[in-house]
Design an enzyme around this catalytic site. Structure first.
Site, PDB file in Angstrom:
ATOM      1  N   ASP A  23       0.833  -1.205   0.000  1.00  0.00           N
ATOM      2  CA  ASP A  23       0.000   0.000   0.000  1.00  0.00           C
ATOM      3  C   ASP A  23       0.866   1.254   0.000  1.00  0.00           C
ATOM      4  OD1 ASP A  23      -2.523   1.529   0.438  1.00  0.00           O
ATOM      5  OD2 ASP A  23      -1.599   1.936   2.375  1.00  0.00           O
TER       6      ASP A  23
ATOM      7  N   GLU B 290      -1.893  -5.184  -3.866  1.00  0.00           N
ATOM      8  CA  GLU B 290      -0.952  -4.482  -2.998  1.00  0.00           C
ATOM      9  C   GLU B 290       0.114  -5.432  -2.465  1.00  0.00           C
ATOM     10  OE1 GLU B 290      -3.708  -0.859  -1.300  1.00  0.00           O
ATOM     11  OE2 GLU B 290      -3.504  -2.678  -0.091  1.00  0.00           O
TER      12      GLU B 290
END
Length: 239
Positions: free
Chosen positions: A54, A126
């Site tokens: 992320d 991610e």
């Protein structure tokens, strides 16, 4: 793939081709595809990788936007960034990579549908970014991100003004009031929270938004209200 086995050599080679990186440590790729519900011998799953991925995605997208839109202000850049790192966009990248064929989950996750399954696909993207970063470094991760996000960055509807600003000006002009935002729910683990936010404008139906930060959820809710009221044209699905 729903069973807790490792990728076959053929599947790994195909996926590495789509990623554009041959993993030196193949276990990283396997772990990036393993949901916490899957029972594996080593017990590894993608949750820690998701946390790192992320941040890597956010950095690379922020840099891409900073370089691409040299005259854009902080507000516009933030709107574009929120779009490009959203669960919807990450899930769209997952679909482009056909990651649903490779994600390892338990039986309970196989039953998920709609937004909850979209979040799983987004989380895996991610995690995959983190695995690429750890295996090949930042430049390799950036190359992957540019490969799948650069076109989206150009197409992103960030030319629109900040949704909260637009909604505030419209509600002042039409009703003489300021929109009110409230957090209805915070769910998910600390490293990957989900915020459900409702925006209310006196006299009309409220709207809700769900995203990974309070600010992004507010933007989603404001955007939905602007689109519903015909102030903004509704964005095509997938953009």
């Amino acid at each position: 793939m729903s069973k807790a086995q490792t990728l076959s050599a053929a599947d790994r080679a195909k996926l590495e081709g789509l990623i554009g990186h041959d993993f030196a440590e193949k276990e990283r790729l396997d772990r990036a595809l393993t949901h916490a519900s899957a029972r594996t011998e080593k017990g590894g799953n993608y949750e820690r990788l998701e946390f790192l991925g992320d941040r890597v995605l956010g950095l690379c997208i922020a840099e891409l936007l900073f370089r691409t839109f040299g005259t854009a202000g902080e507000g516009e850049l933030s709107v574009r960034l929120n779009q490009l790192v959203s669960a919807e966009t990450c899930a769209a990248v997952a679909d482009e990579l056909n990651l649903h064929l490779y994600i390892r989950t338990g039986a309970d996750v196989k039953k998920l549908t709609g937004k909850r399954m979209m979040n799983v696909r987004a989380d895996v993207v991610e995690s995959l970014i983190a695995a690429i970063y750890l295996d090949g470094g930042l430049e390799v991760a950036r190359r992957f991100i540019l490969r799948y996000w650069q076109g989206r960055a150009v197409r992103a509807d960030g030319a629109k003004r900040d949704a909260k600003t637009e909604l505030q000006e419209w509600s002042h002009a039409k009703f003489g009031v300021t929109p009110n935002y409230r957090v209805d729910e915070r769910s998910g683990p600390d490293h990957d929270p989900r915020f459900k936010v409702t925006v209310e404008v006196a006299g009309i139906k409220p709207e809700t938004g769900v995203e990974r930060s309070k600010r992004a959820a507010e933007q989603v809710a404001a955007t939905k209200m602007l689109e519903r009221e015909g102030i903004w044209q509704q964005s095509p699905a997938g953009n």
